[in-house]
Design an enzyme around this catalytic site. Sequence first.
Site, mmCIF file in Angstrom:
data_model
loop_
_atom_site.group_PDB
_atom_site.id
_atom_site.type_symbol
_atom_site.label_atom_id
_atom_site.label_comp_id
_atom_site.label_asym_id
_atom_site.label_seq_id
_atom_site.Cartn_x
_atom_site.Cartn_y
_atom_site.Cartn_z
ATOM 1 N N LYS A 1 -4.024 -0.900 -4.895
ATOM 2 C CA LYS A 1 -5.338 -1.434 -5.280
ATOM 3 C C LYS A 1 -5.845 -2.468 -4.279
ATOM 4 O O LYS A 1 -6.365 -3.516 -4.650
ATOM 5 C CB LYS A 1 -5.294 -2.016 -6.699
ATOM 6 C CG LYS A 1 -4.926 -0.999 -7.770
ATOM 7 C CD LYS A 1 -4.925 -1.622 -9.159
ATOM 8 C CE LYS A 1 -4.614 -0.582 -10.230
ATOM 9 N NZ LYS A 1 -3.203 -0.136 -10.190
ATOM 10 N N ARG A 2 -5.709 -2.146 -3.006
ATOM 11 C CA ARG A 2 -6.140 -3.065 -1.959
ATOM 12 C C ARG A 2 -7.663 -3.129 -1.891
ATOM 13 O O ARG A 2 -8.357 -2.161 -2.205
ATOM 14 C CB ARG A 2 -5.595 -2.618 -0.608
ATOM 15 C CG ARG A 2 -4.080 -2.546 -0.509
ATOM 16 C CD ARG A 2 -3.420 -3.856 -0.834
ATOM 17 N NE ARG A 2 -2.019 -3.872 -0.428
ATOM 18 C CZ ARG A 2 -1.116 -4.699 -0.907
ATOM 19 N NH1 ARG A 2 -1.460 -5.581 -1.829
ATOM 20 N NH2 ARG A 2 0.132 -4.665 -0.467
#
Length: 272
Positions: free
Chosen positions: A95-96
């Site tokens: 979930k960058r």
Amino acid sequence: MNFKQRLDHAWTSRNSLLQVGLDPDPQRFPRELDGKPDAIFQFCRDIVDATAPYASSFKPQIAYFAAHRAEAQLEALCDHIRSQHPDLPIVLDAKRGDIGSTAENYAREAFERYQAHAVTVSPYMGLDSVEPYLAWGDRGVIVLCRTSNPGGSDLQFLKMESGEPLYLHVAGLVADRWNAQGQCGLVVGATFPNELAAVRQRIGDDVPLLVPGIGAQGGDINATVNAGANQARSGMMINSSRAIIYASNGDDWREAAAQAAQGLRDAINAVR
């Protein structure tokens, strides 16, 4: 094979839409792993080997490894999956969401260090925060869209000037503009089947959906498959983590995980 080809092949060859999430919590491990320095790797490796006959992909969640200084064990796990189960995609759940050189380094982390076939990213900072991942033309970029947590509604339901909610705007951006390489997907939670159906209608059949929320989070299998499947009754990575990997913490933990994975795969296929 690129990510999408690998995923299509896995869906067909394994007759499965099941994705097994790998969220290792040492406090929930069986006693036989107590005190072992590589317990996280051993646990995840054995879960992978037990559930691989029923899965079409694996999703290690990076935070569960990093919190225990176990990034090297995550590398070893990804190596094991690629060598022993080469047809099954690895989706690194990270979930960058950042821009410029920071995003470039996050992409290198996912695709060089861990050699994942796909990674999850946040769209909140816009296209330039996603472009460094899209530059890897054979890798998947799975964009958060309508997440399974209740708080997702705080932002994802906000209305655009067009009147559509933000999550559908994100779905349209990904399908129409960001997916030039054909390797993008969307995260849409099983806990919101109406929104899942709206996303599928908006994006068409070709964009895969990563669907968390089955199992411990209470998502309904029947509603999920009917809402999110494409015309081929495929097109989804239906993820289950805790309900599979912690099906037992006794001596039968491997067998219990395999049985849980088989049962969920079969339940999904019964609806398909």
